[in-house]
Design a protein around this motif. Structure first.
Motif, PDB file in Angstrom:
ATOM      1  N   CYS A  71       0.803  -1.313   0.455  1.00 50.57           N
ATOM      2  CA  CYS A  71      -0.738   0.159  -0.156  1.00 50.57           C
ATOM      3  C   CYS A  71       0.753   1.325  -0.318  1.00 50.57           C
ATOM      4  CB  CYS A  71      -0.875  -0.165   1.219  1.00 50.57           C
ATOM      5  SG  CYS A  71      -1.505   1.388   1.455  1.00 50.57           S
ATOM      6  N   VAL A 115      -3.207   4.047  -2.931  1.00 49.41           N
ATOM      7  CA  VAL A 115      -4.237   4.615  -2.034  1.00 49.41           C
ATOM      8  C   VAL A 115      -3.843   6.402  -1.511  1.00 49.41           C
ATOM      9  CG1 VAL A 115      -4.287   2.852  -0.983  1.00 49.41           C
ATOM     10  CG2 VAL A 115      -3.275   4.383   0.650  1.00 49.41           C
ATOM     11  N   THR A 119      -8.136   2.494   1.644  1.00 46.86           N
ATOM     12  CA  THR A 119      -6.891   1.345   1.632  1.00 46.86           C
ATOM     13  C   THR A 119      -7.561   0.522   2.533  1.00 46.86           C
ATOM     14  OG1 THR A 119      -5.564   2.876   2.929  1.00 46.86           O
ATOM     15  CG2 THR A 119      -5.318   1.066   3.668  1.00 46.86           C
ATOM     16  N   ILE A 177      -7.914  -3.201   0.044  1.00 50.13           N
ATOM     17  CA  ILE A 177      -7.499  -4.687   1.257  1.00 50.13           C
ATOM     18  C   ILE A 177      -8.175  -5.275   0.639  1.00 50.13           C
ATOM     19  CG2 ILE A 177      -6.761  -6.160   2.721  1.00 50.13           C
ATOM     20  CD1 ILE A 177      -5.100  -3.043   3.520  1.00 50.13           C
ATOM     21  N   VAL A 228      -0.285  -7.648   3.806  1.00 51.68           N
ATOM     22  CA  VAL A 228       0.386  -6.396   3.210  1.00 51.68           C
ATOM     23  C   VAL A 228       0.998  -5.824   4.085  1.00 51.68           C
ATOM     24  CG1 VAL A 228      -2.101  -5.709   4.689  1.00 51.68           C
ATOM     25  CG2 VAL A 228      -1.058  -4.155   2.670  1.00 51.68           C
ATOM     26  N   LEU A 282       2.563  -1.455   4.488  1.00 55.74           N
ATOM     27  CA  LEU A 282       1.608  -0.359   4.473  1.00 55.74           C
ATOM     28  C   LEU A 282       2.828   1.259   4.584  1.00 55.74           C
ATOM     29  CD1 LEU A 282      -0.963  -0.717   7.542  1.00 55.74           C
ATOM     30  CD2 LEU A 282      -0.878  -1.144   5.196  1.00 55.74           C
ATOM     31  N   LEU A 320      -4.039   4.533   7.494  1.00 59.45           N
ATOM     32  CA  LEU A 320      -3.442   3.663   6.656  1.00 59.45           C
ATOM     33  C   LEU A 320      -3.859   2.049   7.906  1.00 59.45           C
ATOM     34  CD1 LEU A 320      -2.181   4.597   4.545  1.00 59.45           C
ATOM     35  CD2 LEU A 320      -0.811   2.962   3.783  1.00 59.45           C
TER      36      LEU A 320
END
Length: 577
Positions: A50, A86, A109, A113, A121, A123, A134
């Motif tokens: 992300c 994002v 976010t 996901i 994930v 971040l 996040l």
């Protein structure tokens, strides 16, 4: 997880990539147009990255390079990295304020996901609001999650001295207004303050929230302090990439890490670093996402008496680069180890105590020992009284000791526009004993609760050599700022809180020792004023700002949207047709 094909565990991503039917064909085939090989989808962990990169977010503008190191780490460990963007909540340029969009970024976010085929994930956080937004969004999905911060800038330099992001801006701007600094020097300093990639190098909100992520256990040890341009930052990115693949194998989720103990550790760590008041509002919102019973009062009970040990601006002298090479957050946490829950689990699979076992401090000027604190009380003071029934906050380590027990006459500004129009008026009826009051700057009122609570002092006060006055508002302030500033007054004025009823000439009493904020006006008069008060309309009557206005909670609850509390999980969505 049950066994899947080729001996790999059955993974969430296999609901997209695992079938030998039409949908499996399409999902794999489309992804192969970037050159991914067949075995990228054979059941190995698919890791979403992300990324909050944006050239409008200077703190995160180097993420194009950092993400490549994270990808390499994921590939090292046998995972498939897939990067996605994002909303990038940049503090420096977004108007009316980045805080208005924290919840939007968290929603972005969370849904990104949940809707995409990932098993874990990473971040990529940096600028102030990117870290809480996040983490909030990921916590509501509860897939294995690891935070990588972008790191602080190198120390600022100007005319042989160090400059700190934000902190020196506030000082210089007031020196210019007081006639003590030339405009030429003021403009020259701006090129020396921010001289490398990264976020603010003071203990502002970005550094504070990176420290909160690490102290919560959501980032690898050392994450908070390595400068953005230090090779250690790229190395940490690579190691984080490797570790998230292992976390998927272990099914190590935020719900196992973000416990009550983790939040208590973070609150105490915030006190010891002299962290930003913004951490209060962000951690309250994050706790609500994971179902941890946490209240504004916990910040006072758990953190107010923790000594500030990190000698960093705005509370002290040094900057994040110095903090890093003194040992960083692990060295600081080692100094307060007896105050922490050392059995709390972290993302590297070890407990806080195990992570701190061999930690050293290399500079006790920067990271003080307990018997030589920067400030004996580094935590956040939570104030209550008839002016703030649901609470307000003050940062003692950044305040003037002589002003923390004060009674003064209110000078009221109905909005930030009113403040800017009148603050330097020579006829403004104000002196240094007064209390400056700002309304209309809370979650609904601004909207978004801007960082305007550290109101600049009137020029005629600055010309006397005065550099601090008591200021009260429903706003926030930058973590880089300083002063005897009462913030987050709840309920806010736009929601009809008592702050809305304050008038010029009212006496206000601040008593930090007794946690009291009192408006010296009797109940009958306040009730009469309330009957005359009219609620302000929302800034916009449609779109996201209307949604925000209708659903944002007050500061004492974290200013999240009321329908976003809790974890909705990362359920596999229905097949697309």
């Amino acid at each position: 997880m049950s066994d899947g094909e080729n001996g790999h565990p059955k993974r969430r991503s296999q609901a997209w990539f695992g079938g030998h039917d039409r949908d499996g064909f399409l999902h794999r085939s489309w992804m192969k147009n970037s050159g991914l090989p067949d075995d990228a989808f054979d059941g190995r962990p698919v890791i979403g990255i992300c990324n909050t990169f944006s050239e409008f977010t200077p703190c995160n503008a180097h993420f194009r390079g950092l993400v490549e190191h994270i990808k390499r780490g994921i590939l090292d460990a046998g995972g498939t990295p897939l990067e996605f963007p994002v909303f990038s909540c940049g503090e420096t340029l977004l108007r009316p304020t980045a805080m208005l969009f924290r919840n939007l970024a968290a929603m972005d976010t969370e849904e990104a996901i949940r809707a995409n085929p990932m098993d874990g994930v990473v971040l990529m956080c940096g600028c102030d609001k990117t870290t809480p937004s996040l983490m909030m969004g990921a916590a509501s999905c509860d897939l294995p999650t690891l935070v990588v911060s972008g790191g602080p800038m190198l120390n600022g330099r100007f005319k042989g001295r160090q400059l700190g992001s934000g902190t020196d801006v506030w000082k210089f701007s007031e020196d210019v207004r007081a006639g003590k600094m030339s405009i030429d020097d003021f403009l020259a300093a701006e090129s020396g303050m921010h001289r490398s990639a990264g976020h603010c190098m003071t203990m502002g909100t970005a550094s504070t929230m990176a420290s909160m992520a690490e102290s919560l256990g959501m980032a690898l040890p050392g994450n908070a302090a390595f400068p953005a341009v230090d090779a250690h930052r790229n190395r940490l990115g690579r190691m984080s990439g490797r570790r998230i693949v292992e976390m998927v194998e272990e099914d190590l989720k935020p719900s196992k890490i973000l416990t009550r103990k983790a939040f208590e550790n973070a609150i105490r760590t915030n006190g010891a670093i002299g962290g930003s008041t913004n951490a209060v509002i962000h951690l309250l919102a994050l706790a609500r996402r994971v179902g941890v019973d946490m209240h504004l009062s916990d910040w006072d009970k758990l953190g107010h008496d923790v000594p500030c040990l990190v000698d960093l601006m705005p509370s002290g002298r040094f900057l994040m680069e110095d903090f890093c090479y003194a040992g960083g957050l692990p060295a600081l946490m080692k100094q307060i180890e007896d105050l922490l829950h050392t059995d709390a689990l972290t993302v590297n699979g070890h407990t806080v105590g195990e992570n701190l076992a061999d930690v050293e401090c290399f500079d006790h000027e920067v990271i003080r020992k307990r018997d030589n604190p920067v400030n004996e009380r580094g935590g956040i003071a939570v104030l209550k009284g008839n002016l703030a029934p649901d609470g307000a906050v003050l940062k003692p380590s950044a305040a003037t000791a002589e002003l923390m027990n004060h009674r003064g006459r209110a000078v009221v500004f109905e909005s930030i526009e009113d403040f800017k129009a009148r603050v330097d008026d020579p006829d403004l009826d104000i002196d240094e004993t007064c209390v400056m009051v700002l309304k209309g700057a809370g979650p609904k009122g601004y909207p978004g609760m801007a960082e305007v609570g550290n109101m600049p002092l009137p020029t005629k006060i600055l010309e006397k050599g005065v550099r601090d006055m008591v200021r009260v508002s429903d706003a926030r302030m930058s973590g880089t700022a300083f002063g005897t500033v009462v913030l987050h007054v709840s309920p806010e004025s736009a929601a009809g809180g008592p702050l809305a009823l304050v008038e010029n000439g009212d006496m206000i009493e601040l008593d930090v020792d007794n946690r009291r904020l009192h408006l010296d006006v009797d109940d009958a008069e306040l009730e009469a004023r309330r009957k005359r008060w009219t609620a302000p309309p929302p800034a916009m009557d449609s779109g996201y700002q209307k949604l925000y206005f209708d659903h944002v909670q007050q500061a004492d609850l974290g200013a999240d949207l009321d329908f976003l509390g809790g974890c909705r999980g990362a359920a596999i969505p229905r097949e697309n047709h």
